[in-house]
Design a protein around this motif. Structure first.
Motif, PDB file in Angstrom:
ATOM      1  N   ALA A   8       0.831  -1.203   0.000  1.00 11.45           N
ATOM      2  CA  ALA A   8       0.000   0.000   0.000  1.00 11.45           C
ATOM      3  C   ALA A   8       0.868   1.257   0.000  1.00 11.45           C
ATOM      4  O   ALA A   8       1.859   1.350   0.687  1.00 11.45           O
ATOM      5  CB  ALA A   8      -0.916   0.001   1.220  1.00 11.45           C
ATOM      6  N   SER A   9       0.440   2.223  -0.788  1.00 15.60           N
ATOM      7  CA  SER A   9       1.186   3.473  -0.876  1.00 15.60           C
ATOM      8  C   SER A   9       1.133   4.235   0.426  1.00 15.60           C
ATOM      9  O   SER A   9       0.129   4.237   1.120  1.00 15.60           O
ATOM     10  CB  SER A   9       0.613   4.335  -1.997  1.00 15.60           C
ATOM     11  OG  SER A   9       1.093   5.653  -1.909  1.00 15.60           O
ATOM     12  N   CYS A  10       2.251   4.898   0.783  1.00 17.23           N
ATOM     13  CA  CYS A  10       2.246   5.737   1.978  1.00 17.23           C
ATOM     14  C   CYS A  10       1.795   7.149   1.686  1.00 17.23           C
ATOM     15  O   CYS A  10       1.771   7.960   2.591  1.00 17.23           O
ATOM     16  CB  CYS A  10       3.622   5.781   2.634  1.00 17.23           C
ATOM     17  SG  CYS A  10       4.998   5.098   1.813  1.00 17.23           S
ATOM     18  N   LEU A  11       1.455   7.460   0.467  1.00 15.83           N
ATOM     19  CA  LEU A  11       1.123   8.845   0.142  1.00 15.83           C
ATOM     20  C   LEU A  11      -0.368   9.080  -0.058  1.00 15.83           C
ATOM     21  O   LEU A  11      -0.857  10.178   0.152  1.00 15.83           O
ATOM     22  CB  LEU A  11       1.869   9.276  -1.127  1.00 15.83           C
ATOM     23  CG  LEU A  11       3.390   9.290  -1.022  1.00 15.83           C
ATOM     24  CD1 LEU A  11       3.978   9.822  -2.312  1.00 15.83           C
ATOM     25  CD2 LEU A  11       3.864  10.120   0.156  1.00 15.83           C
ATOM     26  N   TRP A  12      -1.092   8.049  -0.442  1.00 18.48           N
ATOM     27  CA  TRP A  12      -2.484   8.318  -0.812  1.00 18.48           C
ATOM     28  C   TRP A  12      -3.330   8.810   0.348  1.00 18.48           C
ATOM     29  O   TRP A  12      -4.293   9.521   0.162  1.00 18.48           O
ATOM     30  CB  TRP A  12      -3.116   7.081  -1.444  1.00 18.48           C
ATOM     31  CG  TRP A  12      -3.448   5.987  -0.472  1.00 18.48           C
ATOM     32  CD1 TRP A  12      -2.631   4.999  -0.025  1.00 18.48           C
ATOM     33  CD2 TRP A  12      -4.701   5.775   0.183  1.00 18.48           C
ATOM     34  NE1 TRP A  12      -3.278   4.182   0.861  1.00 18.48           N
ATOM     35  CE2 TRP A  12      -4.552   4.626   1.012  1.00 18.48           C
ATOM     36  CE3 TRP A  12      -5.935   6.430   0.164  1.00 18.48           C
ATOM     37  CZ2 TRP A  12      -5.584   4.133   1.792  1.00 18.48           C
ATOM     38  CZ3 TRP A  12      -6.955   5.927   0.954  1.00 18.48           C
ATOM     39  CH2 TRP A  12      -6.781   4.794   1.749  1.00 18.48           C
ATOM     40  N   ALA A  23      -2.899   2.793  12.614  1.00 22.39           N
ATOM     41  CA  ALA A  23      -4.098   2.723  11.781  1.00 22.39           C
ATOM     42  C   ALA A  23      -3.775   2.758  10.294  1.00 22.39           C
ATOM     43  O   ALA A  23      -4.524   2.210   9.480  1.00 22.39           O
ATOM     44  CB  ALA A  23      -5.044   3.868  12.140  1.00 22.39           C
ATOM     45  N   ASN A  24      -2.663   3.377   9.917  1.00 23.45           N
ATOM     46  CA  ASN A  24      -2.310   3.480   8.502  1.00 23.45           C
ATOM     47  C   ASN A  24      -1.584   2.252   7.969  1.00 23.45           C
ATOM     48  O   ASN A  24      -1.440   2.096   6.756  1.00 23.45           O
ATOM     49  CB  ASN A  24      -1.421   4.703   8.269  1.00 23.45           C
ATOM     50  CG  ASN A  24      -2.163   6.000   8.514  1.00 23.45           C
ATOM     51  OD1 ASN A  24      -3.383   6.006   8.632  1.00 23.45           O
ATOM     52  ND2 ASN A  24      -1.429   7.094   8.594  1.00 23.45           N
ATOM     53  N   CYS A  50       8.011   4.086   5.872  1.00 25.23           N
ATOM     54  CA  CYS A  50       7.737   4.310   4.457  1.00 25.23           C
ATOM     55  C   CYS A  50       9.023   4.517   3.681  1.00 25.23           C
ATOM     56  O   CYS A  50       9.868   5.336   4.065  1.00 25.23           O
ATOM     57  CB  CYS A  50       6.823   5.527   4.310  1.00 25.23           C
ATOM     58  SG  CYS A  50       6.354   5.873   2.608  1.00 25.23           S
ATOM     59  N   TYR A  51       9.166   3.761   2.608  1.00 28.86           N
ATOM     60  CA  TYR A  51      10.311   3.932   1.704  1.00 28.86           C
ATOM     61  C   TYR A  51       9.850   3.588   0.294  1.00 28.86           C
ATOM     62  O   TYR A  51       9.086   2.642   0.102  1.00 28.86           O
ATOM     63  CB  TYR A  51      11.478   3.030   2.111  1.00 28.86           C
ATOM     64  CG  TYR A  51      12.666   3.130   1.176  1.00 28.86           C
ATOM     65  CD1 TYR A  51      13.498   4.250   1.215  1.00 28.86           C
ATOM     66  CD2 TYR A  51      12.930   2.136   0.246  1.00 28.86           C
ATOM     67  CE1 TYR A  51      14.562   4.366   0.338  1.00 28.86           C
ATOM     68  CE2 TYR A  51      14.001   2.234  -0.629  1.00 28.86           C
ATOM     69  CZ  TYR A  51      14.816   3.354  -0.580  1.00 28.86           C
ATOM     70  OH  TYR A  51      15.879   3.473  -1.455  1.00 28.86           O
ATOM     71  N   TYR A  55       4.610   1.348   2.242  1.00 26.03           N
ATOM     72  CA  TYR A  55       4.785   0.887   3.618  1.00 26.03           C
ATOM     73  C   TYR A  55       5.624  -0.376   3.611  1.00 26.03           C
ATOM     74  O   TYR A  55       5.317  -1.329   2.893  1.00 26.03           O
ATOM     75  CB  TYR A  55       3.438   0.559   4.262  1.00 26.03           C
ATOM     76  CG  TYR A  55       2.499   1.725   4.391  1.00 26.03           C
ATOM     77  CD1 TYR A  55       2.916   2.915   4.951  1.00 26.03           C
ATOM     78  CD2 TYR A  55       1.176   1.616   3.956  1.00 26.03           C
ATOM     79  CE1 TYR A  55       2.045   3.984   5.078  1.00 26.03           C
ATOM     80  CE2 TYR A  55       0.303   2.677   4.084  1.00 26.03           C
ATOM     81  CZ  TYR A  55       0.744   3.858   4.642  1.00 26.03           C
ATOM     82  OH  TYR A  55      -0.121   4.914   4.773  1.00 26.03           O
ATOM     83  N   GLN A  56       6.668  -0.405   4.445  1.00 27.61           N
ATOM     84  CA  GLN A  56       7.553  -1.565   4.477  1.00 27.61           C
ATOM     85  C   GLN A  56       7.408  -2.374   5.767  1.00 27.61           C
ATOM     86  O   GLN A  56       7.483  -3.591   5.739  1.00 27.61           O
ATOM     87  CB  GLN A  56       9.015  -1.116   4.308  1.00 27.61           C
ATOM     88  CG  GLN A  56       9.270  -0.240   3.088  1.00 27.61           C
ATOM     89  CD  GLN A  56       9.102  -0.980   1.762  1.00 27.61           C
ATOM     90  OE1 GLN A  56       8.981  -2.193   1.717  1.00 27.61           O
ATOM     91  NE2 GLN A  56       9.121  -0.233   0.656  1.00 27.61           N
ATOM     92  N   PHE A  57       7.233  -1.715   6.904  1.00 27.28           N
ATOM     93  CA  PHE A  57       7.011  -2.375   8.185  1.00 27.28           C
ATOM     94  C   PHE A  57       6.550  -1.321   9.184  1.00 27.28           C
ATOM     95  O   PHE A  57       6.376  -0.156   8.820  1.00 27.28           O
ATOM     96  CB  PHE A  57       8.260  -3.132   8.670  1.00 27.28           C
ATOM     97  CG  PHE A  57       9.486  -2.276   8.912  1.00 27.28           C
ATOM     98  CD1 PHE A  57       9.878  -1.925  10.201  1.00 27.28           C
ATOM     99  CD2 PHE A  57      10.293  -1.847   7.859  1.00 27.28           C
ATOM    100  CE1 PHE A  57      11.021  -1.168  10.435  1.00 27.28           C
ATOM    101  CE2 PHE A  57      11.425  -1.080   8.073  1.00 27.28           C
ATOM    102  CZ  PHE A  57      11.790  -0.737   9.373  1.00 27.28           C
ATOM    103  N   ALA A  58       6.323  -1.725  10.431  1.00 31.87           N
ATOM    104  CA  ALA A  58       5.825  -0.803  11.452  1.00 31.87           C
ATOM    105  C   ALA A  58       6.741  -0.840  12.670  1.00 31.87           C
ATOM    106  O   ALA A  58       7.257  -1.897  13.035  1.00 31.87           O
ATOM    107  CB  ALA A  58       4.402  -1.179  11.858  1.00 31.87           C
ATOM    108  N   THR A  59       6.921   0.319  13.309  1.00 31.57           N
ATOM    109  CA  THR A  59       7.795   0.420  14.485  1.00 31.57           C
ATOM    110  C   THR A  59       7.151   1.289  15.552  1.00 31.57           C
ATOM    111  O   THR A  59       6.671   2.390  15.260  1.00 31.57           O
ATOM    112  CB  THR A  59       9.158   1.034  14.113  1.00 31.57           C
ATOM    113  OG1 THR A  59       9.812   0.205  13.155  1.00 31.57           O
ATOM    114  CG2 THR A  59      10.049   1.175  15.335  1.00 31.57           C
TER     115      THR A  59
END
Length: 273
Positions: A8-12, A23-24, A50-51, A55-59
């Protein structure tokens, strides 16, 4: 569907990926169930990493201690050349701004007029990890657990790094990440991983970056869409020893470490035994 979620895009969405929840980017947690609040530090940041517009992972990040509390991701290992992109920081931890993606310190200074002091306020920077003695920069989400160049590169952010005992880093922790994980995940359709660090009582460098007292990791394995097995591991961050545990045993160990407050890492349908 899973691949589309992960990519999923991190910009939309049009707003910050550092916020007050995941949540994102809930797709990195089985059934979108997050670890409970026991692990939450006093000054947290929820980072949807985000890279390359993805989305690549969550921290979950501790801005006071300048270490990640945990990183959550989907295990998709692939052999290949380890990227060497340098190290990223998270611009959205600096000040209110519209930057969505991790960036290099030098890029933020040259192109956005941030100062190094602004960057250092809420996160670790490169100089914090220079001249470490008996410690290494350790990924909670290692590049070798990712299958694409972009996702491997994204792991090289300092918000995914903790100071780890050198002997543990190159010894039993390395063996767990790249041998034990491969063995235990055989037959799994999807494996969700959460790897974390328990804050310690000492600062690793210059009174800025905390040296964790423990490093831990938990996994929940799905066969098709059903959770079939789960496991965990924990190591004290001062020697080359590691304990392989069930998920329930790891949660019980963390519960004891966190003063008896019950720790839950995964959705209840992940096996605890």
């Amino acid at each position: 569907l899973l691949l589309l979620q992960v990519l999923a895009s991190c910009l939309w969405l049009g707003h910050s990926e550092v916020g007050t929840s995941f949540a994102n980017c809930p797709q990195f947690f089985y059934k979108e169930t997050f670890p409970n609040d026991v692990l939450q530090p006093q000054n947290p940041a929820w980072i949807c990493q985000c890279y390359s517009n993805t989305y690549q992972f969550a921290t979950l990040y501790d801005q006071d201690r300048r270490i990640p509390v945990y990183s959550a991701y989907i295990y998709q290992p692939e052999s290949g050349t380890r990227p060497d992109p340098g190290w990223f920081v998270e611009p959205q931890l600096i000040d209110t701004n519209d930057l969505k993606e991790m960036e290099k310190e030098s890029y933020l200074i040259e192109h956005y007029n941030f100062t190094i002091d602004q960057i250092k306020q809420s996160q670790a920077v490169l100089e914090d990890y220079e001249n470490l003695i008996d410690l290494d920069r350790a990924h909670l989400n290692p590049s070798g657990h990712q299958d694409r160049r972009e996702s491997k590169t994204a792991t090289f952010t300092l918000t995914n790094i903790v100071p780890m005992d050198n002997s543990l880093y190159i010894g039993h922790w390395n063996s767990y990440q790249f041998t034990t994980m491969q063995e235990k995940s055989k037959g799994c359709t999807t494996t969700y991983i959460i790897t974390g660090a328990v804050p310690g009582n000492t600062e690793a460098v210059k009174g800025r970056v905390n040296r964790p007292s423990y490093i831990w990791s938990a996994a929940c394995c799905l066969v098709n869409t059903q959770p079939r097995k789960a496991w965990g591991a924990i190591a004290e961050n001062d020697n080359n020893k590691i304990k392989n545990l069930s998920l329930g045993e790891l949660e019980a160990t963390l519960t004891e470490i966190y003063g008896g407050r019950t720790v839950s890492l995964f959705n209840n349908s992940c096996p605890r035994q």
